[in-house]
Design a protein around this motif. Sequence first.
Motif, PDB file in Angstrom:
ATOM      1  N   VAL A 194       0.866  -1.179   0.000  1.00  0.00           N
ATOM      2  CA  VAL A 194       0.000   0.000   0.000  1.00  0.00           C
ATOM      3  C   VAL A 194       0.904   1.231   0.000  1.00  0.00           C
ATOM      4  CG1 VAL A 194      -1.762   1.283   1.272  1.00  0.00           C
ATOM      5  CG2 VAL A 194      -1.762  -1.227   1.334  1.00  0.00           C
ATOM      6  N   LYS A 195       0.709   2.118  -0.971  1.00  0.00           N
ATOM      7  CA  LYS A 195       1.546   3.330  -1.024  1.00  0.00           C
ATOM      8  C   LYS A 195       0.898   4.448  -0.199  1.00  0.00           C
ATOM      9  CE  LYS A 195       4.437   6.524  -2.280  1.00  0.00           C
ATOM     10  NZ  LYS A 195       4.380   7.197  -0.980  1.00  0.00           N
ATOM     11  N   PRO A 196       1.537   4.925   0.874  1.00  0.00           N
ATOM     12  CA  PRO A 196       0.974   6.053   1.635  1.00  0.00           C
ATOM     13  C   PRO A 196       0.788   7.276   0.727  1.00  0.00           C
ATOM     14  CG  PRO A 196       2.705   4.994   2.893  1.00  0.00           C
ATOM     15  CD  PRO A 196       2.761   4.407   1.511  1.00  0.00           C
ATOM     16  N   TYR A 197      -0.420   7.822   0.734  1.00  0.00           N
ATOM     17  CA  TYR A 197      -0.771   8.903  -0.185  1.00  0.00           C
ATOM     18  C   TYR A 197      -0.923  10.209   0.594  1.00  0.00           C
ATOM     19  CZ  TYR A 197      -3.720  11.249  -3.775  1.00  0.00           C
ATOM     20  OH  TYR A 197      -4.264  12.117  -4.675  1.00  0.00           O
ATOM     21  N   TYR A 198      -1.927  10.273   1.471  1.00  0.00           N
ATOM     22  CA  TYR A 198      -2.167  11.506   2.228  1.00  0.00           C
ATOM     23  C   TYR A 198      -2.044  11.286   3.733  1.00  0.00           C
ATOM     24  CZ  TYR A 198      -4.202  14.292  -1.593  1.00  0.00           C
ATOM     25  OH  TYR A 198      -4.405  15.016  -2.725  1.00  0.00           O
ATOM     26  N   LEU A 199      -1.457  12.263   4.410  1.00  0.00           N
ATOM     27  CA  LEU A 199      -1.578  12.394   5.862  1.00  0.00           C
ATOM     28  C   LEU A 199      -2.369  13.676   6.064  1.00  0.00           C
ATOM     29  CD1 LEU A 199      -0.806  11.628   8.799  1.00  0.00           C
ATOM     30  CD2 LEU A 199       1.255  13.028   8.524  1.00  0.00           C
ATOM     31  N   HIS A 200      -3.607  13.572   6.538  1.00  0.00           N
ATOM     32  CA  HIS A 200      -4.483  14.738   6.644  1.00  0.00           C
ATOM     33  C   HIS A 200      -4.307  15.444   7.979  1.00  0.00           C
ATOM     34  CE1 HIS A 200      -7.048  13.703   3.155  1.00  0.00           C
ATOM     35  NE2 HIS A 200      -6.816  12.458   3.504  1.00  0.00           N
ATOM     36  N   HIS A 201      -4.152  16.755   7.931  1.00  0.00           N
ATOM     37  CA  HIS A 201      -4.258  17.531   9.162  1.00  0.00           C
ATOM     38  C   HIS A 201      -5.726  17.443   9.593  1.00  0.00           C
ATOM     39  CE1 HIS A 201      -2.915  20.363  12.113  1.00  0.00           C
ATOM     40  NE2 HIS A 201      -4.018  21.060  11.921  1.00  0.00           N
ATOM     41  N   PRO A 202      -6.009  17.234  10.884  1.00  0.00           N
ATOM     42  CA  PRO A 202      -7.416  17.052  11.289  1.00  0.00           C
ATOM     43  C   PRO A 202      -8.277  18.269  10.949  1.00  0.00           C
ATOM     44  CG  PRO A 202      -5.952  17.207  13.217  1.00  0.00           C
ATOM     45  CD  PRO A 202      -5.076  17.133  12.007  1.00  0.00           C
ATOM     46  N   ASP A 203      -9.476  17.987  10.446  1.00  0.00           N
ATOM     47  CA  ASP A 203     -10.384  19.068  10.050  1.00  0.00           C
ATOM     48  C   ASP A 203     -11.121  19.617  11.264  1.00  0.00           C
ATOM     49  OD1 ASP A 203      -9.928  18.918   7.208  1.00  0.00           O
ATOM     50  OD2 ASP A 203     -10.852  16.934   7.329  1.00  0.00           O
TER      51      ASP A 203
END
Length: 371
Positions: free
Chosen positions: A267-276
Amino acid sequence: MSDHQSTPHKTLTSVADLVDAGLAHGDHEVLEKVAEEFRVAITPELRQIIDPGPAPDPIRAQFVPSPEELETHDWETGDPIGDEVHEAVKGVTHRYPDRVLLKPTHTCRVYCRFCFRREKVGDVREQLSDNELGNALDYIRSHQQIWEVILSGGDPLVLADRRLAKLMAELEAIDHVKVIRFHTRLPIADPDRITAGLLSALAVKKAVYVVVHCNHARELTPSVRAAIARLVDGGIPVLSQTVLLKGVNDTAADLRDLMRALVENRVKPYYLHHPDLARGTGHFRVSIRRGLELVRALRGFVSGLCQPTYVLDIPGGFGKVPLTPQSLRETGTGAYDVQDFRGETHAYLDPLDIRERPASISGATSETPET
Ligand code: SF4
């Protein structure tokens, strides 16, 4: 034998279920209020890996309701990333020129306590009827610039195989749509659902990608790993998205272990989201400053394959911006200027990092830059 042991195959959907399972921490009346506001569902797969407590547990924190969800702030909103601003027709968000979000269902197998769509998920009124789905597809058909359709929700993989196969056939028939992407939590929440029937529903002659939402290495149980392997072996590239969450994955070691485990499972890590800035999620919030420190701690020490892009969804619907020291201009303590993909500048006030907070914080305001 406790009830927990006697009903291990049940999805927990109420405070009574949580009590039976030994997972109701805090005043039960308060938890009832939380459950009235924000839906509860914990699948047997996730239940198996929850540590019942009382010590903090990154899996429990993500799925078991807590009284802190009733604490709201004036900078939080019911639509933190501005889906509604860009709703073209019911179920279609058209925020960026060449792609749309198509949300056929708002149902999920599990309800995450930090979800930015928590006001909508689980609401059957948000489910698209056949007519509404037809209108959504007409919109996609009539907009030639739509190159990619991102199926989101809710969790699109909860749809029955037959419905999914029909939807895929409709999308396959639209010439200008070249890529179909799924955003899903299903391989983690219900790995047995990744069946031959599901894979066959997804098998169309277009590029199909699956982006799996995974926040902690412990979510990658042997059955989850096997489910991911079925997707990859079935010819579907799998990427991941992770939400940066206090008490779940806000240490360099947690992120390193998660990203490595994902890559080991193809699995390629794509996004690390800052919490909304979703309502009642303040207890999960991490400051941008801390997020940047964590990303810096991964660089160089962990393989480049394991580096996701750290992104902020600019409140108000202005889209994602990668968070790097270069992309942010700090205008005061905890106050930043960020630029959206159109080059417009927006002020972002980090609620965790503002020492002298202005009277009201709306999350973001925008202005067009001087040229
Ligand atoms: S699975 Fe996704 S859409 Fe559903 S509650 Fe969790 S974060 Fe929200």
